[in-house]
Design a protein around this motif. Sequence first.
Motif, PDB file in Angstrom:
ATOM      1  N   LEU A   1      34.327  34.160  45.314  1.00  0.00           N
ATOM      2  CA  LEU A   1      34.129  32.704  45.046  1.00  0.00           C
ATOM      3  C   LEU A   1      35.793  31.984  45.054  1.00  0.00           C
ATOM      4  O   LEU A   1      35.895  31.237  45.824  1.00  0.00           O
ATOM      5  CB  LEU A   1      33.878  32.271  43.732  1.00  0.00           C
ATOM      6  N   HIS A   2      36.651  32.687  44.625  1.00  0.00           N
ATOM      7  CA  HIS A   2      38.045  32.194  44.663  1.00  0.00           C
ATOM      8  C   HIS A   2      38.494  32.286  46.367  1.00  0.00           C
ATOM      9  O   HIS A   2      39.192  31.191  46.879  1.00  0.00           O
ATOM     10  CB  HIS A   2      39.039  32.821  43.956  1.00  0.00           C
ATOM     11  N   ALA A   3      38.192  33.401  46.989  1.00  0.00           N
ATOM     12  CA  ALA A   3      38.679  33.565  48.429  1.00  0.00           C
ATOM     13  C   ALA A   3      37.852  32.641  49.304  1.00  0.00           C
ATOM     14  O   ALA A   3      38.442  32.143  50.186  1.00  0.00           O
ATOM     15  CB  ALA A   3      38.501  35.172  48.666  1.00  0.00           C
ATOM     16  N   ASN A   4      36.756  32.241  49.008  1.00  0.00           N
ATOM     17  CA  ASN A   4      35.723  31.619  49.951  1.00  0.00           C
ATOM     18  C   ASN A   4      35.792  29.927  49.259  1.00  0.00           C
ATOM     19  O   ASN A   4      34.563  29.644  49.591  1.00  0.00           O
ATOM     20  CB  ASN A   4      34.533  32.158  50.415  1.00  0.00           C
ATOM     21  N   CYS A   5      36.480  29.548  48.262  1.00  0.00           N
ATOM     22  CA  CYS A   5      36.125  28.142  47.698  1.00  0.00           C
ATOM     23  C   CYS A   5      35.895  26.991  48.717  1.00  0.00           C
ATOM     24  O   CYS A   5      35.057  26.255  48.596  1.00  0.00           O
ATOM     25  CB  CYS A   5      37.227  27.837  46.639  1.00  0.00           C
TER      26      CYS A   5
ATOM     27  N   ILE B   1      33.907  24.604  46.764  1.00  0.00           N
ATOM     28  CA  ILE B   1      34.455  24.576  45.283  1.00  0.00           C
ATOM     29  C   ILE B   1      35.826  23.965  45.163  1.00  0.00           C
ATOM     30  O   ILE B   1      36.586  24.285  46.169  1.00  0.00           O
ATOM     31  CB  ILE B   1      34.417  25.865  44.730  1.00  0.00           C
ATOM     32  N   ALA B   2      36.111  23.051  44.381  1.00  0.00           N
ATOM     33  CA  ALA B   2      37.534  22.395  44.326  1.00  0.00           C
ATOM     34  C   ALA B   2      38.549  23.495  44.173  1.00  0.00           C
ATOM     35  O   ALA B   2      38.332  24.308  43.246  1.00  0.00           O
ATOM     36  CB  ALA B   2      37.334  21.369  43.162  1.00  0.00           C
ATOM     37  N   GLU B   3      39.525  23.771  44.830  1.00  0.00           N
ATOM     38  CA  GLU B   3      40.383  24.886  44.650  1.00  0.00           C
ATOM     39  C   GLU B   3      41.168  24.626  43.586  1.00  0.00           C
ATOM     40  O   GLU B   3      41.560  25.908  43.102  1.00  0.00           O
ATOM     41  CB  GLU B   3      41.372  24.925  46.159  1.00  0.00           C
ATOM     42  N   GLY B   4      41.386  23.617  43.134  1.00  0.00           N
ATOM     43  CA  GLY B   4      42.291  23.374  41.922  1.00  0.00           C
ATOM     44  C   GLY B   4      41.761  23.839  40.705  1.00  0.00           C
ATOM     45  O   GLY B   4      42.390  24.265  39.675  1.00  0.00           O
TER      46      GLY B   4
ATOM     47  N   GLN C   1      29.310  43.288  25.423  1.00  0.00           N
ATOM     48  CA  GLN C   1      29.397  44.812  25.538  1.00  0.00           C
ATOM     49  C   GLN C   1      28.901  45.216  26.991  1.00  0.00           C
ATOM     50  O   GLN C   1      27.873  45.889  27.052  1.00  0.00           O
ATOM     51  CB  GLN C   1      28.546  45.136  24.536  1.00  0.00           C
ATOM     52  N   LEU C   2      29.798  44.797  27.947  1.00  0.00           N
ATOM     53  CA  LEU C   2      29.533  45.237  29.157  1.00  0.00           C
ATOM     54  C   LEU C   2      30.226  46.569  29.790  1.00  0.00           C
ATOM     55  O   LEU C   2      31.391  46.807  29.185  1.00  0.00           O
ATOM     56  CB  LEU C   2      29.847  44.129  30.102  1.00  0.00           C
ATOM     57  N   GLY C   3      29.424  47.282  30.488  1.00  0.00           N
ATOM     58  CA  GLY C   3      30.009  48.518  30.959  1.00  0.00           C
ATOM     59  C   GLY C   3      30.970  48.406  32.009  1.00  0.00           C
ATOM     60  O   GLY C   3      31.116  47.010  32.442  1.00  0.00           O
ATOM     61  N   GLN C   4      31.839  49.390  32.595  1.00  0.00           N
ATOM     62  CA  GLN C   4      32.547  49.211  33.470  1.00  0.00           C
ATOM     63  C   GLN C   4      32.352  48.632  34.704  1.00  0.00           C
ATOM     64  O   GLN C   4      32.862  47.873  35.461  1.00  0.00           O
ATOM     65  CB  GLN C   4      33.416  50.673  33.668  1.00  0.00           C
ATOM     66  N   VAL C   5      30.985  49.297  35.268  1.00  0.00           N
ATOM     67  CA  VAL C   5      30.578  48.933  36.506  1.00  0.00           C
ATOM     68  C   VAL C   5      30.357  47.337  36.435  1.00  0.00           C
ATOM     69  O   VAL C   5      30.358  46.890  37.470  1.00  0.00           O
ATOM     70  CB  VAL C   5      29.225  49.613  36.747  1.00  0.00           C
ATOM     71  N   MET C   6      29.639  46.936  35.445  1.00  0.00           N
ATOM     72  CA  MET C   6      29.148  45.518  35.182  1.00  0.00           C
ATOM     73  C   MET C   6      30.494  44.644  35.261  1.00  0.00           C
ATOM     74  O   MET C   6      30.441  43.463  35.649  1.00  0.00           O
ATOM     75  CB  MET C   6      28.419  45.238  33.963  1.00  0.00           C
ATOM     76  N   VAL C   7      31.363  45.082  34.737  1.00  0.00           N
ATOM     77  CA  VAL C   7      32.738  44.463  34.497  1.00  0.00           C
ATOM     78  C   VAL C   7      33.515  44.188  35.887  1.00  0.00           C
ATOM     79  O   VAL C   7      33.714  43.047  36.596  1.00  0.00           O
ATOM     80  CB  VAL C   7      33.695  45.037  33.601  1.00  0.00           C
ATOM     81  N   GLU C   8      33.331  45.266  36.637  1.00  0.00           N
ATOM     82  CA  GLU C   8      33.735  45.454  38.183  1.00  0.00           C
ATOM     83  C   GLU C   8      32.975  44.366  39.108  1.00  0.00           C
ATOM     84  O   GLU C   8      33.550  44.044  40.015  1.00  0.00           O
ATOM     85  CB  GLU C   8      33.940  46.441  38.799  1.00  0.00           C
ATOM     86  N   SER C   9      31.688  44.326  38.768  1.00  0.00           N
ATOM     87  CA  SER C   9      31.085  43.328  39.592  1.00  0.00           C
ATOM     88  C   SER C   9      31.144  41.860  39.206  1.00  0.00           C
ATOM     89  O   SER C   9      31.212  41.291  40.355  1.00  0.00           O
ATOM     90  CB  SER C   9      29.414  43.631  39.144  1.00  0.00           C
ATOM     91  N   ALA C  10      31.476  41.744  38.124  1.00  0.00           N
ATOM     92  CA  ALA C  10      31.842  40.239  37.733  1.00  0.00           C
ATOM     93  C   ALA C  10      33.066  39.870  38.405  1.00  0.00           C
ATOM     94  O   ALA C  10      33.362  38.732  38.968  1.00  0.00           O
ATOM     95  CB  ALA C  10      31.968  40.130  36.076  1.00  0.00           C
ATOM     96  N   GLN C  11      34.320  40.704  38.387  1.00  0.00           N
ATOM     97  CA  GLN C  11      35.471  40.625  38.936  1.00  0.00           C
ATOM     98  C   GLN C  11      35.336  40.453  40.391  1.00  0.00           C
ATOM     99  O   GLN C  11      36.030  39.478  41.225  1.00  0.00           O
ATOM    100  CB  GLN C  11      36.301  41.607  38.954  1.00  0.00           C
ATOM    101  N   ALA C  12      34.328  41.390  41.192  1.00  0.00           N
ATOM    102  CA  ALA C  12      34.301  41.151  42.473  1.00  0.00           C
ATOM    103  C   ALA C  12      33.588  39.513  42.833  1.00  0.00           C
ATOM    104  O   ALA C  12      33.925  39.001  43.966  1.00  0.00           O
ATOM    105  CB  ALA C  12      33.273  42.402  43.040  1.00  0.00           C
ATOM    106  N   ALA C  13      32.505  39.256  42.241  1.00  0.00           N
ATOM    107  CA  ALA C  13      31.964  37.887  42.357  1.00  0.00           C
ATOM    108  C   ALA C  13      33.130  37.071  42.202  1.00  0.00           C
ATOM    109  O   ALA C  13      33.036  35.826  42.728  1.00  0.00           O
ATOM    110  CB  ALA C  13      30.820  37.774  41.377  1.00  0.00           C
ATOM    111  N   PHE C  14      33.815  36.876  41.011  1.00  0.00           N
ATOM    112  CA  PHE C  14      34.953  35.992  40.815  1.00  0.00           C
ATOM    113  C   PHE C  14      35.851  35.795  42.218  1.00  0.00           C
ATOM    114  O   PHE C  14      36.172  34.793  42.348  1.00  0.00           O
ATOM    115  CB  PHE C  14      35.562  36.022  39.473  1.00  0.00           C
TER     116      PHE C  14
END
Length: 549
Positions: free
Chosen positions: A389-393, A398-401, A373-386
């Motif tokens: 991590l993907h862009a700087n794996c 972090i294993a790119e695969g 039950q996350l709000g919109q701001v918290m959802v966007e924070s999770a997407q930014a974190a993800f």
Amino acid sequence: RLAKTKMPQRARQAADRELGRLRRMSPNSAEYTVSRTYLEWLLDVPWEVSTKDVLNLRKAQRILDEDHYDLEKVKDRVLEFLAVRKLTEGPRGPILCFAGPPGVGKTSLGQSIARAMGRKFVRMSLGGVRDEAEIRGHRRTYIGALPGRIVQGLKTAGSNNPVFMLDEVDKLGADFRGDPSAALLEVLDPEQNHSFEDHYLDVPLDLSRVLFIATANMLETIPRPLLDRMELIRIAGYTLDQKLAIAKKYLIPRTLKNNGLTRRNVVFQDGTIQRIALDYTREVGLRNLERELSSVARKVARKVAEGHRGREVIEPESLEAYLGPSKFTNEVALRTASPGVATGMAWTELGGDILFIEATSMPGKGNLKLTGQLGQVMVESAQAAFSYLHANCKRLRIAEGLFQKHDFHIHVPSGAVPKDGPSAGVTMATALYSLMTGRPVRHDLAMTGEITLRGQVLQIGGLKEKVLAAKLAGVTHILIPKRNQKDLVEISETVREGLTFEFAENLEDVIRAAVDGRIKRPSAQSKSRGGVKAKSTRAKIARRGSRRG
């Protein structure tokens, strides 16, 4: 009576005019009662009646210390006002706002301030008030019209300079009858409240001598123009040591008195009070602690009433017999024992709290799922974190695969409780990193901070409440944004004692402090190699293009 009452010129003119109308009316007229009631209200308002302030600062300090433990910032502000009042004639009353979680003593503090200053105390609850007429009053054209509650409060106090508490100002409502918060703008504006006009009285009333104190649990629901008119004083809550001192000095004597007991009947050991605060309550205030103490006292009172003699010593080990099994346990070490779980700090209207963020993965195509039950701001924070991590794996080892072959799921437990805000960004990023690398997060560390797509850790609010909640939960290391380092001076030494603070400017700083194992900082040589590689790649593309041409 009118001749003896002191009042401003406009009020006297209105009273004389109404008295003349009343003399010409028949007592049997319907208007007679309306006119007489209005005239009585004009006479009952304490236009020129004031109480004399107690200007002995030492006496005021003693009274404040007798009634409340700690809260030095609030006490200093009251003593400063009294000092100015002693040096100048008729300073304007300050307009204060005590903001903090329930049970920290905001309302009782207003009563203590009134006693220390030698003033009358008036309390007006604003919770659920939706009618503007509650503040300004009704016009006399309405049947059963009355002045607003501001004027009624002054009449009750019998003076024009009481301590006037506006309780729960953050819970004001608004509907078709008007917006009470808009009516309060004039009441709480020092530049305007010297000529406040109630709709019923219809003459200016000087409120500049009144000491207004508003209380609130959360500031987000208070309109910005109204909040701008008040001097904000935050009351975060109490540590375990402070709760112990308050319980011994205030709560236990009051509890024994309310239950007909004395210290000859029952004694609470220090360890017992601490265990009640930790295992049976989970709050930064004191209401539940006093409630549990009363529950124990009632059981002792029953034994005394049944003829039991002797002193009952309440030990920590015997609490189950009085209060049942523990209601709360320390989950920090248990929750963070495996990779993919991180401890964050959150702010709520009940004070600070800790939250556990869990991450897991399953075969998939690199999608991110969010629950809890996350709000919109918290959802966007999770997407930014993800995305970071993907862009700087590669740099984060972090294993790119993983991103091509797995889906990821972030869950914030207590799914029935709505959650929002950006300050959990670093916690979600750390939980994902811990999962992807298989390294658990330190079990004694809690963190807070907003994250950007570039990995920067931004400043957050509510630090004092968050730190207090983390300490009560048994956390010993706290990671906060570097930009919040200056805010630590607002946190007392008793709260900071036993805590180690880590400061982060970017997500790599967070990972170094939170996860076992270190990420090497990019050296100048590796940066130059990256630049050469990029140049050579661009050169190859240019040569291919020329060949195709």
